[in-house]
Design an enzyme around this catalytic site. Structure first.
Site, PDB file in Angstrom:
ATOM      1  N   GLY A  28      21.759  46.514  55.403  1.00  0.00           N
ATOM      2  CA  GLY A  28      21.901  46.987  54.025  1.00  0.00           C
ATOM      3  C   GLY A  28      20.737  47.867  53.643  1.00  0.00           C
TER       4      GLY A  28
ATOM      5  CB  THR B 263      15.339  42.600  54.122  1.00  0.00           C
ATOM      6  OG1 THR B 263      16.183  41.722  53.377  1.00  0.00           O
ATOM      7  CG2 THR B 263      14.079  41.869  54.430  1.00  0.00           C
ATOM      8  CB  VAL B 264      17.161  43.804  48.841  1.00  0.00           C
ATOM      9  CG1 VAL B 264      17.176  45.326  48.771  1.00  0.00           C
ATOM     10  CG2 VAL B 264      18.464  43.269  49.385  1.00  0.00           C
ATOM     11  CG  ASP B 265      18.616  39.493  51.398  1.00  0.00           C
ATOM     12  OD1 ASP B 265      19.026  39.576  50.224  1.00  0.00           O
ATOM     13  OD2 ASP B 265      19.332  39.753  52.383  1.00  0.00           O
TER      14      ASP B 265
ATOM     15  CG  MET C  60      22.880  41.798  45.738  1.00  0.00           C
ATOM     16  SD  MET C  60      22.421  43.320  46.626  1.00  0.00           S
ATOM     17  CE  MET C  60      24.035  44.063  46.867  1.00  0.00           C
TER      18      MET C  60
ATOM     19  NE  ARG D  77      22.663  47.860  49.236  1.00  0.00           N
ATOM     20  CZ  ARG D  77      23.424  47.474  50.243  1.00  0.00           C
ATOM     21  NH1 ARG D  77      23.365  46.215  50.654  1.00  0.00           N
ATOM     22  NH2 ARG D  77      24.248  48.289  50.841  1.00  0.00           N
TER      23      ARG D  77
END
Lengths: 423, 423
Positions: free
Chosen positions: A15, A144-146, A192, A302
């Site tokens: 992503g 990573t946005v996570d 998210m 994002r």
């Protein structure tokens, strides 16, 4: 290291984020400063698939101006993909193919910009090149946005999502507060983070006083307790006149099922169309009777380069630059990381981690970042998150819209006669 | 006009916007410059309800700095409401009560900041005060994200929603384009505008080339043609690799029913949880098989002061200021409006309309603003919309978050012994 310049390969994986192109910018601008060491920078079209299919982009056709514009352009300028290479034992052919393509194009540097899976791949490519005696410098670049990579203090991409979420819930909170007397009393914003609550937690930064939105956060780490939650909602409406809620898409019920999937079916009996926000909002309406609104930010969060965190942009760029610097310094199978030196004033520097230590290790949010009641963030969490959203880094605008760059993405002529099927 | 200063009453009405407080700022700052004419500015707590219940806010307790900060603070600083006064014949008591409260607090100026319904109210208050011989200057101030007021070229609040929508779909388009090769090919973004497609149309500003998102817009003015739409989606995926869609919440099917409500029921048979975006996305998935993502921006779009249009902010402020100037110049039962002098370069000035001409007249989007195929905007539409999103007007930030002001909102001591029930 060889004195003859060799080419570099760079790919974006998984992503995309608001700042992954800033890392690409850091890689390419830094490589361009070392023509004696690095020839051309090739990018994988649509990520690693571009390498497997020998579909390479020659970034040397892009002007310095356009490469500089990557720094303020969201998403993946060369395309990304969700293609995960299997283990060496499972599909050795993929790794051999990668090296075949690299050999054909004299690629001596491999830069892979992605999350945990991708760094596992980077590490395996490094192992394979050593095993086959093909000289290749492999450097991972975190993204990573996570925010779930280990060792690095934080992941580029996360800070900007965090800022978007905190700004958005603050703004929506002001809106609902205005209307609550006679209209909407409940606002639910879905964010998210399917497995970890980092993004949901970031919403909590907006709540600088108990009365300020968001009043409640629903984390994927905390099983959804319907009765307890409804009591909290009622308390907020009584105390503040309204209740603003941030809910993670990964919220699970007591049985461990995603709340987004557990609740509803459409008219044809299909699983409902997605979104935990409408489920939570509807629950409140049914049980407490309050009028609600809900939002699902999805990709907007994002991709929101217009409200990116300056800290995030600077770190993403610095990590791209550091990747090239490390390669040129003779490092291999490593990933540059962010090392936090102090919270306040916030100071950070670039460090390095071994890919072997990063690969497939997921960082969880510490339980002590969530308040004991399960609906808020602790001071420790706030201390960690706050610097990551600090600063603005506005893109240039033209006619009222951000000027994002679309590159030429000119293909490198193929050299191999063999093709490779992606499965 | 009297030489003795009289007090002013200001209220915000209906759904709030990113810039309605900029109008409030214009009103209060301008009133403060004329202490010889205007005493205190009272605001209605939660809109007109505050007047009916004698719940007034004394804005003179707010510092000049805080009033100035209203210019960059979204939503309604004094609270708004969706309470519509009935006709004079239906509920004369409401109007009499308003004037009773105004008389008790020596209110000589009535500024009502809202949409078509509100301007109808302003007009009736003006009529009633004349009929009862109570000297009151009534000035409307336009506000609505729906851009549906007549006579004025555009409505404050709309330009900022338009900018948010155009920026967001551009950013999401870049994101989906990056991922489309192996993952998401469809992105559907739902926007406000239940009865008119102005906001959906604004998304079209981002599509400066045929390949750029959004590729398709679904307007409330055009009945949804499933087969035709799916053919368009397929064409876009073939041509561009993905398809980005803006859909108005007011999209209707061939029978004239809202698509958001027509499609689905939850597990309990309730009407589905809302959102036309998931319905459209799911339809594409079922019929064409493409992976989708969808977003519902909801309040985020109208509260997004962080990405407000500078044009919009300037006009909102100017209309607030003009309202006071008109009142002091002896105007009555009028509303300041935006008059467009030229498209390019964009030039505008303040004009005025009679409240009687504004009240209850809804402006529709011209059919020739929508392309013949029904899925895009025409050059005429672009020419009209483009200046409205021009320019940025960033709020100040602190610790990574916009610094929005919360006022003291100190109550004016009640003078009446009677109460009034809101029904």
């Amino acid at each position: 290291m060889s004195a003859t310049p060799r080419n570099a390969f760079y790919a974006q994986s998984g992503g995309v984020t608001a700042v992954i192109n800033a890392s690409a910018c850091g890689v390419i601008e830094t490589a361009r400063k070392h023509p004696d060491r690095i020839g051309r920078v090739y990018a994988g079209r649509n990520g690693i698939i571009g390498a497997l299919t020998e579909d390479l982009i020659d970034t040397s056709f892009e002007s310095d101006t356009d490469i500089a514009a990557l720094r303020h352009t969201p998403a993946g300028a060369f395309g990304s993909c969700r293609y995960k290479l299997k283990g060496l034992d499972k599909n050795r052919a993929e790794y051999e193919r990668l090296l075949e393509v690299f050999r054909a194009h004299d690629v001596g540097y491999f830069f892979y910009n992605g999350g945990g899976d991708s760094q596992d791949t980077s590490n395996k490519v490094a192992e394979m090149s050593r095993a086959l005696g093909y000289p290749l410098t492999c450097i991972g670049i975190p993204k990573t946005v996570d925010n779930d990579l280990p060792i690095t203090d934080n992941c580029p991409g996360f800070g900007s999502v965090a800022k978007y979420v905190a700004v958005s819930i603050r703004e929506a909170g002001f809106d609902v507060a205005s209307m609550a007397k006679t209209s909407t009393k409940i606002f639910v914003m879905e964010v998210m983070g399917r497995h970890a609550g980092w993004i949901a937690a970031a919403g909590g930064l907006a709540s600088t006083t108990p009365a300020a939105a968001p009043h409640l956060i629903l984390f994927p780490e905390i099983r959804f307790d319907e009765a307890g939650f409804l009591a909290q909602v009622e308390r907020c409406v009584q105390a503040y006149g309204y209740c603003a809620i941030v809910v993670s898409e990964g919220l699970r019920n007591a049985e461990g099922k995603f709340v987004a999937e557990a609740g509803t079916r459409d008219a044809f009996g299909h699983a409902q169309l997605g979104g935990v926000a409408p489920v939570v909002a509807q629950l409140i309406k049914e049980r407490l009777g309050y009028k609600y609104h809900w939002a699902v930010a999805d990709y907007l969060q994002r991709a929101a380069r217009h409200i990116a965190s300056r800290t995030d942009v600077e770190q993403a760029y610095a990590l791209g630059r550091a990747a090239v610097d490390m390669a040129l310094a003779g490092d291999n199978a490593v990933m540059p990381i962010i090392v936090r030196l102090s919270d306040e004033p916030y100071r950070w520097e670039i460090g390095r981690a071994l890919l072997a230590d990063v690969a497939n290790v997921e960082r969880k949010m510490p339980r002590d970042f969530i308040t004991p009641d399960g609906y808020g963030i602790t001071p420790a969490c706030r201390r960690y998150l706050a610097p990551l959203i600090a600063g603005e880094d506005y893109p240039p605008y033209r006619d009222g819209l951000p000027e994002y760059v679309s590159l030429k993405n000119q293909a490198v002529p193929r050299k191999l006669t063999t093709s490779f099927a992606i499965n």
